[in-house]
Design an enzyme around this catalytic site. Structure first.
Site, mmCIF file in Angstrom:
data_model
loop_
_atom_site.group_PDB
_atom_site.id
_atom_site.type_symbol
_atom_site.label_atom_id
_atom_site.label_comp_id
_atom_site.label_asym_id
_atom_site.label_seq_id
_atom_site.Cartn_x
_atom_site.Cartn_y
_atom_site.Cartn_z
ATOM 1 N N CYS A 105 0.880 -1.181 0.000
ATOM 2 C CA CYS A 105 0.000 0.000 0.000
ATOM 3 C C CYS A 105 0.909 1.219 0.000
ATOM 4 O O CYS A 105 1.076 1.887 1.018
ATOM 5 C CB CYS A 105 -0.918 -0.015 1.217
ATOM 6 S SG CYS A 105 -1.770 -1.599 1.475
ATOM 7 N N ALA A 106 1.504 1.540 -1.148
ATOM 8 C CA ALA A 106 2.744 2.308 -1.165
ATOM 9 C C ALA A 106 2.597 3.804 -1.367
ATOM 10 O O ALA A 106 3.511 4.553 -1.029
ATOM 11 C CB ALA A 106 3.670 1.747 -2.246
ATOM 12 N N ALA A 107 1.507 4.289 -1.957
ATOM 13 C CA ALA A 107 1.409 5.724 -2.262
ATOM 14 C C ALA A 107 1.399 6.533 -0.962
ATOM 15 O O ALA A 107 0.859 6.079 0.053
ATOM 16 C CB ALA A 107 0.160 6.006 -3.081
ATOM 17 N N PRO A 108 2.036 7.704 -0.979
ATOM 18 C CA PRO A 108 2.653 8.382 -2.127
ATOM 19 C C PRO A 108 4.091 7.995 -2.430
ATOM 20 O O PRO A 108 4.675 8.489 -3.383
ATOM 21 C CB PRO A 108 2.582 9.858 -1.731
ATOM 22 C CG PRO A 108 2.684 9.834 -0.234
ATOM 23 C CD PRO A 108 1.949 8.598 0.198
ATOM 24 N N GLU A 129 -0.153 0.349 -5.498
ATOM 25 C CA GLU A 129 -1.204 1.222 -4.979
ATOM 26 C C GLU A 129 -2.493 0.909 -5.721
ATOM 27 O O GLU A 129 -2.524 0.880 -6.960
ATOM 28 C CB GLU A 129 -0.825 2.689 -5.159
ATOM 29 C CG GLU A 129 -1.931 3.673 -4.827
ATOM 30 C CD GLU A 129 -2.469 3.532 -3.413
ATOM 31 O OE1 GLU A 129 -3.715 3.565 -3.245
ATOM 32 O OE2 GLU A 129 -1.653 3.381 -2.472
ATOM 33 N N ARG A 134 -3.499 7.861 -7.263
ATOM 34 C CA ARG A 134 -2.427 7.779 -6.267
ATOM 35 C C ARG A 134 -1.269 6.925 -6.770
ATOM 36 O O ARG A 134 -0.104 7.180 -6.444
ATOM 37 C CB ARG A 134 -2.975 7.219 -4.945
ATOM 38 C CG ARG A 134 -3.798 8.228 -4.161
ATOM 39 C CD ARG A 134 -4.488 7.596 -2.955
ATOM 40 N NE ARG A 134 -3.595 6.872 -2.072
ATOM 41 C CZ ARG A 134 -2.853 7.432 -1.123
ATOM 42 N NH1 ARG A 134 -2.885 8.749 -0.947
ATOM 43 N NH2 ARG A 134 -2.089 6.700 -0.339
ATOM 44 N N ASP A 156 -5.323 -4.416 -6.792
ATOM 45 C CA ASP A 156 -5.862 -4.833 -5.508
ATOM 46 C C ASP A 156 -4.897 -5.825 -4.870
ATOM 47 O O ASP A 156 -4.172 -6.542 -5.567
ATOM 48 C CB ASP A 156 -7.233 -5.483 -5.711
ATOM 49 C CG ASP A 156 -7.875 -5.877 -4.401
ATOM 50 O OD1 ASP A 156 -7.695 -7.048 -4.003
ATOM 51 O OD2 ASP A 156 -8.543 -5.046 -3.781
ATOM 52 N N CYS A 226 -0.741 4.015 10.987
ATOM 53 C CA CYS A 226 -0.525 5.340 11.581
ATOM 54 C C CYS A 226 -1.694 5.654 12.504
ATOM 55 O O CYS A 226 -2.320 6.704 12.423
ATOM 56 C CB CYS A 226 -0.349 6.413 10.502
ATOM 57 S SG CYS A 226 -1.762 6.597 9.391
#
Length: 466
Positions: A105-108, A129, A134, A156, A226
């Site tokens: 789930c890399a963006a940004p 992503e 994004r 996905d 986060c």
């Protein structure tokens, strides 16, 4: 900032006597930090405090207008929250040889560019992503970072099910309720709800199951959020240990960093809390997958690629002069289609077709040139690549005002009268291309990346490299 009552009640129960200091910290200004690109600048920052858990991370005393620093657009540094840089410490402690690494789930792109710098040389990084716009922001940041050992995909998480036992390391920095972003993002406060915490927790379990088979037995899983609550943190860590059968990997830390340990359970977890660490909220835990099952050879995946996917690999007709545009070109294979040419590291020549057949690849390696009539125009990604051969093209160093005009994609003139493609630089760092026509220059900076503000700073750039 008015915190949701349900959030304060839950967090008071977690932190107990620490809660007043925690809430006070949420109402203070966020620290500002950046991480240098070691392949583009080998110096530190003058007069700035280093982020203790990241080799190339620095705190800034104030937040400058990064948009108007050409070095930012050149990929000399990435603006990243300091707590997130803890990944650097984890990678350097637990990964000592080149690996195939997935940032799911890399963006940004903050953790991906960090991995490209922290992993042993020769590692392949695949960053993904699911949201298309994004994903293109992610690709932009990867291009600016300039490391060719990277593939960017837009899929996905379930797509990676078919790549059984392919990855040595997977980072799942999963979508979460975002409590750790409260003091930076008022929208995160407005969107928070206890029900959303529950939805996030279920989605996190789904993502973990989607990618679990793609991790090799003995491979490393890094899980992070986060957010502060235990539903998305410690309880998920317990789930990874108990339901997926993974073994926790402790991370050695310095007590002076102020990292909180796990609030519940026994799995070693690492919490960054704003009242005790200089950064935003972050939770991270690390696991090793059991070696109880037989490893499927990667060759079994690669051999399923059709001959059609491989027909242009290595044997394609690439003009020698274009091959010479990158350094150490013998270490790359080259591919072309009707309109473009790109290079990719040879040691992964069988890996890229695998991803092209299974995923939606939107960037890979080094895009070199695209055809326009009988001419080949150098790609912007080539200018920013750390493998660019700077002996090939004429260069012109730009002062700040002209560099900003270039980055706005405005018209400008070069000092030289030579008609050629020029590499434009600022403080010696490549910014991109212009085609000099003698009396004017065609600005080739990507239209979609241009600075849209007309503001020009009157003071010297606030970030001083050593």
């Amino acid at each position: 900032m008015e915190l949701p009552l349900a959030f304060t009640d839950r967090t008071k129960n977690l932190l107990k006597d620490e809660y007043p200091a925690f809430e006070k910290a949420l109402r203070e200004e966020s620290p500002i930090s950046i991480r240098l690109n070691p392949l583009k600048t080998n110096s530190g920052l003058s007069g700035q405090e280093q982020v203790p858990w990241c080799k190339n991370g620095y705190y800034l005393q104030d937040r400058p207008a990064f948009t108007f620093d050409p070095r930012f657009h050149a990929g000399a540094y990435y603006v990243q929250e300091a707590s997130s840089m803890f990944l650097d410490h984890v990678i350097r402690q637990h990964i000592t040889r080149p690996v195939r690494y997935l940032d799911l789930c890399a963006a940004p792109g903050g953790k991906t560019t960090l991995a490209l710098s922290a992993l042993p040389a020769g590692s392949l990084v695949v960053c993904n992503e699911i949201v298309r716009n994004r994903a293109h922001v992610l690709a932009e940041n990867i291009i600016k970072w300039g490391n060719p050992y990277c593939i960017v995909t837009n899929n996905d998480s379930a797509t990676f099910n078919s790549l059984k036992h392919y990855f040595d390391v997977i980072l799942t920095d999963v979508p979460c309720s975002g409590e750790g972003m409260f003091r930076k993002d008022p929208v995160a406060v407005q969107e928070w709800s206890a029900s959303n915490v529950g939805l996030c927790s279920e989605r996190q379990k789904e993502i973990l199951h989607n990618i679990w088979d793609a991790l090799r037995p003995g491979g490393i899983l890094i899980y992070s959020t986060c957010t502060y609550n235990t539903d998305e943190n410690e309880l998920i860590a317990d789930y990874i240990q108990n339901r997926l059968g993974a073994t926790p990997l402790p991370v050695k830390t310095d007590p002076e960093w102020g990292i909180h340990k796990e609030l519940t359970g026994t799995v070693p977890c690492y919490r960054f809390m704003p009242h005790v660490t200089k950064g935003e909220g972050l939770f991270m835990t690390v696991f090793r997958k059991s070696e109880s099952e037989d490893i499927i050879p990667r060759e079994r995946l690669q051999n399923r690629i059709s001959a059609k996917k491989n027909k242009n690999r290595n044997g394609c007709s690439i003009p020698d002069n274009i091959r010479s545009w990158i350094r150490n070109n013998e270490k790359f294979f080259f591919s072309s289609n009707a309109n473009s040419i790109f290079a990719f590291p040879s040691e992964y020549s069988e890996d890229l077709p695998l991803f092209e057949s299974r995923t939606n690849v939107i960037h890979a390696g080094i895009p070199l040139a695209y055809a326009k009539g009988k001419d080949y125009i150098p790609e912007h990604a080539l200018a920013l690549s750390t493998f660019l051969n700077r002996n090939i093209f004429p260069e012109e160093e730009l002062p700040l005002n002209t560099a900003l005009s270039y980055l706005r994609r405005e018209s400008f003139q070069l000092q030289s009268n030579e008609r050629d493609y020029f590499l434009l630089t600022f403080e010696g760092m490549p910014l991109g291309w212009a085609k000099n026509l003698g009396n004017r220059a065609n600005n080739l900076y990507p239209q979609e990346w241009r600075i849209r503000s007309g503001y020009t700073p009157t003071q010297p750039l606030p970030i001083a490299f050593k």
